[in-house]
Design an enzyme around this catalytic site. Structure first.
Site, short mmCIF file in Angstrom:
data_model
loop_
_atom_site.label_atom_id
_atom_site.label_comp_id
_atom_site.label_asym_id
_atom_site.label_seq_id
_atom_site.Cartn_x
_atom_site.Cartn_y
_atom_site.Cartn_z
N GLU A 139 1.08 -1.47 0.11
CA GLU A 139 -0.34 -0.03 -0.09
C GLU A 139 1.14 1.13 0.60
OE1 GLU A 139 -0.08 -2.79 1.98
OE2 GLU A 139 -1.57 -2.82 3.17
N ALA A 151 18.08 -49.97 5.99
CA ALA A 151 19.12 -50.17 5.72
C ALA A 151 19.25 -51.67 5.47
CB ALA A 151 20.00 -49.47 6.05
C1 AOF Z 1 0.68 -4.88 4.49
N1 AOF Z 1 0.86 -4.75 3.72
O1 AOF Z 1 2.68 -5.39 1.76
C2 AOF Z 1 2.52 -6.30 3.44
C3 AOF Z 1 1.33 -6.42 5.08
O2 AOF Z 1 7.75 -6.83 10.06
P1 AOF Z 1 7.06 -5.61 8.57
O3 AOF Z 1 6.69 -4.39 8.73
O4 AOF Z 1 7.52 -5.71 7.50
O5 AOF Z 1 5.23 -6.27 8.87
C4 AOF Z 1 5.50 -7.75 8.62
C5 AOF Z 1 3.71 -8.50 8.49
O6 AOF Z 1 2.81 -7.17 8.03
C6 AOF Z 1 3.63 -9.28 8.23
O7 AOF Z 1 3.93 -10.66 9.14
C7 AOF Z 1 1.61 -9.00 7.72
O8 AOF Z 1 1.29 -9.63 8.97
C8 AOF Z 1 2.15 -8.15 7.27
N2 AOF Z 1 2.90 -7.44 5.82
N3 AOF Z 1 1.16 -6.11 5.58
O9 AOF Z 1 -0.67 -4.34 4.88
C9 AOF Z 1 2.16 -5.68 3.15
N4 AOF Z 1 3.45 -7.17 2.95
ZN ZN Z 2 1.55 -2.55 6.39
#
Ligand code: AOF
Ligand code: ZN
Length: 348
Positions: A55, A165
């Site tokens: 996003e 084996a």
């Molecule tokens: C989203 N958009 O594109 C992704 C999400 O450590 P961070 O900040 O990168 O957060 C990782 C967590 O965020 C991941 O485990 C999942 O729950 C969420 N990923 N969320 O809104 C994204 N990649």
């Molecule tokens: Zn996010």
């Protein structure tokens, strides 16, 4: 409120964008920003842990103020936490996005809650759009999020009488070429192949995924060696295209936790009996692949050793999902039955 044709198309576009990102610790996520008339204004995707979420990547394409009144279409529920990056819910609210459409709820307890946060700020939220496709795309990641560790497949080959084996330890080749080819294609689908150091010392396996002509497959899982003994400098595994990981421990949960941190979602445990037994004993197996050859070996080299079953009531009961004939051999694919499942043998 229903989803517009443009939003429906945008979520499919977002799935395609998501696939630009790597499979890893973080999910593959895509995002599209739509104007009120349904035109795509910006696109984004997540490029892996530590980088902007999808996003925020899409919002970053726009000048300040330009996102006001737009709809964000995302494959995963926008996060609501400050992890390696800030919360997407807040970024969308601050940018003035007025509607959010997404496919899959975020199961991560730390990151979830974005939909509620957005709704509380007056943003229209529509979740679960093309949920099935979204879940299919994120299958491995969701699996890991649910299990709290990588999914584990344990494989072994055995004689019809359950030996891995012959008495002197020789084990090449119990099964035939078709069964071995099957193992190689399943290896290639895993993120890591795990063996005990005992197997490295006894068999000197290369642990590469190969085609039937012996050439290396394009995708090579990470080789992993578990155990306290030293792997010789001239061991075949040291020539693997990927540098092996060595874990000088018997704590399998700790090993799996570390592999998860490295973005490994599917682990293939290949041997030998000591390691397979340890995974089974620890209850860390999601799927068993047992290749059964029509041969009798007798003797003491059992496919599994101590798995903590002292009495029949403690038996690890399984559910067989498939049985396949591979040349002269059989492949039985089975999964542990949940502890609460009834016993079809009727023994209570
Ligand atoms: C989203 N958009 O594109 C992704 C999400 O450590 P961070 O900040 O990168 O957060 C990782 C967590 O965020 C991941 O485990 C999942 O729950 C969420 N990923 N969320 O809104 C994204 N990649
Ligand atoms: Zn996010």
């Amino acid at each position: 409120m229903a989803v517009s044709t443009a939003e429906d198309a945008a979520i499919l576009r977002a799935f395609a964008l998501a696939l630009n990102g790597p499979r890893g610790v973080n999910p593959q996520v895509g995002a599209v920003l739509l104007s009120p008339d349904g035109t795509i204004v910006a696109e984004g995707w997540h490029r892996g842990a530590g980088t902007a979420h999808a996003e925020v990547d899409a919002l970053s394409q726009l000048a300040p103020g330009e996102a006001r009144g737009l709809t964000a279409v995302v494959t995963l529920e926008p996060c609501n936490h400050s992890g390696r990056t800030g919360p997407c819910s807040e970024a969308l609210i601050a940018a003035g996005v007025t509607r959010v459409v997404y496919a899959v709820d975020d199961p991560n307890p730390e990151a979830g809650g974005g939909a509620e946060r957005l709704a509380a700020a007056g943003v229209e939220v529509e979740g679960g759009v093309h949920r099935a496709e979204g879940e299919a795309l994120l299958k491995s990641w969701l699996n890991v999020a649910e299990l709290g560790r990588p999914a584990v497949t344990v494989k072994w080959a055995q004689s019809l009488d359950g030996r891995a084996a012959a008495h002197d330890g020789t084990s090449q080749w119990i099964t035939g070429p078709q069964a071995r080819a099957d193992v190689h294609s399943r290896r290639a689908a895993a993120d890591a192949i795990v063996v005990g150091v005992g197997t490295v010392l006894a068999d000197d396996p290369s642990l590469t995924a190969r085609e039937s002509d012996g050439s290396l497959r394009a995708s090579q899982p990470q080789p992993v060696v578990i155990g306290r003994a030293e792997t010789p400098t001239d061991a075949a595994i040291r020539r693997h295209p990927r540098t092996p990981l060595f874990y000088d421990t018997h704590n399998l949960s700790a090993v799996l936790a570390d592999l998860r941190e490295r973005g490994i979602q599917r682990v293939f445990v290949e041997g030998g009996p000591t390691l397979a037994s340890a995974f089974v004993r620890a209850g860390l197996v999601d799927e068993l692949l047992v290749y059964v050859a029509p041969v009798l070996l007798g003797g003491d080299r059992l496919a599994l050793g101590d798995i903590g079953v002292g009495t029949i009531g403690d038996a690890h009961r399984l559910t067989v999902s498939t049985i396949e004939r591979l040349g002269d051999d059989l492949l039985v694919v089975a999964s542990p039955r949940p502890a609460s499942a009834p016993d079809p043998q009727g023994a209570q």
